[in-house]
Design a protein around this motif. Structure first.
Motif, PDB file in Angstrom:
ATOM      1  N   UNK A  24       4.170  -1.270  49.944  1.00 24.03           N
ATOM      2  CA  UNK A  24       4.437   0.170  49.839  1.00 24.03           C
ATOM      3  C   UNK A  24       5.947   0.446  49.825  1.00 24.03           C
ATOM      4  N   UNK A  25       6.628  -0.120  48.838  1.00 20.92           N
ATOM      5  CA  UNK A  25       8.087   0.038  48.784  1.00 20.92           C
ATOM      6  C   UNK A  25       8.496   1.467  48.444  1.00 20.92           C
ATOM      7  N   UNK A  26       7.552   2.280  47.971  1.00 20.77           N
ATOM      8  CA  UNK A  26       7.850   3.676  47.660  1.00 20.77           C
ATOM      9  C   UNK A  26       7.595   4.613  48.820  1.00 20.77           C
ATOM     10  N   UNK A  27       7.397   4.066  50.016  1.00 22.38           N
ATOM     11  CA  UNK A  27       7.130   4.906  51.184  1.00 22.38           C
ATOM     12  C   UNK A  27       8.287   5.852  51.444  1.00 22.38           C
ATOM     13  N   UNK A  28       7.942   7.045  51.948  1.00 17.94           N
ATOM     14  CA  UNK A  28       8.952   8.052  52.269  1.00 17.94           C
ATOM     15  C   UNK A  28       9.370   7.989  53.732  1.00 17.94           C
ATOM     16  N   UNK A  37      -0.993   1.837  65.730  1.00 17.23           N
ATOM     17  CA  UNK A  37      -0.575   0.969  64.635  1.00 17.23           C
ATOM     18  C   UNK A  37       0.495   1.681  63.809  1.00 17.23           C
ATOM     19  N   UNK A  38       1.388   0.920  63.198  1.00 11.54           N
ATOM     20  CA  UNK A  38       2.425   1.498  62.368  1.00 11.54           C
ATOM     21  C   UNK A  38       1.790   2.204  61.173  1.00 11.54           C
ATOM     22  N   UNK A  39       2.403   3.272  60.716  1.00 12.49           N
ATOM     23  CA  UNK A  39       1.906   3.978  59.542  1.00 12.49           C
ATOM     24  C   UNK A  39       3.057   4.319  58.609  1.00 12.49           C
ATOM     25  N   UNK A  40       2.715   4.565  57.354  1.00 21.51           N
ATOM     26  CA  UNK A  40       3.686   4.929  56.332  1.00 21.51           C
ATOM     27  C   UNK A  40       3.301   6.274  55.738  1.00 21.51           C
ATOM     28  N   UNK A  41       4.314   7.034  55.328  1.00 21.68           N
ATOM     29  CA  UNK A  41       4.076   8.291  54.625  1.00 21.68           C
ATOM     30  C   UNK A  41       4.347   8.059  53.151  1.00 21.68           C
ATOM     31  N   UNK A  42       3.313   8.324  52.324  1.00 19.58           N
ATOM     32  CA  UNK A  42       3.427   8.187  50.877  1.00 19.58           C
ATOM     33  C   UNK A  42       2.920   9.467  50.245  1.00 19.58           C
TER      34      UNK A  42
END
Length: 284
Positions: A24-28, A37-42
């Motif tokens: 997820x290199x496009x994560x914001x 758990x860690x999370x990403x915003x996309x």
């Protein structure tokens, strides 16, 4: 600037590997919460990666690295609710230490939000001709947090600077230029790490700008800075938190700015069907 890789530098090895493997290199944003758990915003939506829950020790390891192993020296900066690391903004939550009604820092930390800035070339193409056809005019970029005000302002600076316009960038938090991590165009001059009140006068006196650009105007004191810039015949590009023009006009600081003719244009960012839409309106 590869903000994704810069953020990964801060993470403990196991967590770093998990995020890299996500692709997820496009994560914001990267969201770190103790016990979760860690999370990403996309695209504005938060996605949990799964895996082990984050420990308080791992969270502190991130903070230690972001502050150069000196949480104590970073305490004054933390009173703003965030710290900066190589152009990244890291939001802080935890148990606040208060004295006399003033925030002194944090006794402990429970979550971090690492925002990942990036260049988005071409996002001005739908409105740049309309914005510039009659000459440059004062413009306010507006959106809720996290939709890309700084990204749009950065790209607008680059585009007009590469057209030969002298742009003085008042980069108070170091996020527009990120110590050279972002391209702001061939005719931009950057003043970083200084308040708007001090920096505006320095740029006006010393750099002969045609445009001054600054991020996130919000305080009553910012009105004086804006009036100073207008009084010198220099165009202003700025950004602010808000939903739309109507929302801004309900708030005293912005209503007074609009009524005084401080801005000709308002440029709003909206999220529609998981995509950003840019809407240019004339105020005057």
């Amino acid at each position: 600037m590869d903000s994704f890789m810069t953020a990964c530098e801060l993470l403990p090895p196991g967590l770093r590997q998990r995020i890299r493997e996500s692709g997820c290199t496009g994560a914001e944003e990267i969201r770190l919460r103790c016990g979760q758990a860690v999370s990403l915003v996309l695209e504005g939506r938060e996605r949990e990666l799964g895996g082990d829950k984050l420990s308080s020790r791992e969270l502190m390891q991130v903070l230690e690295k972001a502050t150069g192993a000196s949480l104590h020296s970073a305490a004054p900066a933390m009173t703003k609710g965030y710290i900066s690391y190589k152009g990244l903004r890291i939001g802080l939550c935890g148990s606040a230490a208060i004295s006399g009604g003033q925030l002194l820092g944090f006794r402990d930390f429970s979550s971090l939000a690492i925002r990942l800035p990036r260049e988005c070339r071409g996002i001005c193409s739908g409105f740049i001709d309309e914005l510039t056809e009659g000459g440059l005019e004062n413009t306010l970029i507006v959106s809720p947090p996290g939709l890309g005000k700084t990204t749009l302002l950065r790209e607008l600076i680059r585009v007009i600077s590469d057209r030969g316009v002298r742009v003085a960038v008042l980069d108070e938090r170091g996020e527009l230029y990120a110590d050279g991590g972002f391209d702001l165009g061939r005719c931009s001059d950057v003043l970083s790490g200084i308040s708007k009140e001090l920096g505006a006068g320095m740029l006006l006196r010393g750099m002969n700008p045609q445009v001054i650009a600054m991020d996130e105007i919000s305080r009553k004191e910012d009105q004086g800075v804006i009036q100073q810039i207008m009084g010198c015949g220099v165009t202003l590009f700025a950004s602010a938190h808000g939903r739309d023009r109507q929302d801004m006009q309900r708030r005293p600081v912005y209503r007074e700015l609009f009524e005084s003719g401080a801005f000709k244009y308002i440029l709003t960012i909206r999220m529609e069907h998981s995509r950003r839409r840019y809407v240019l309106e004339t105020i005057q």
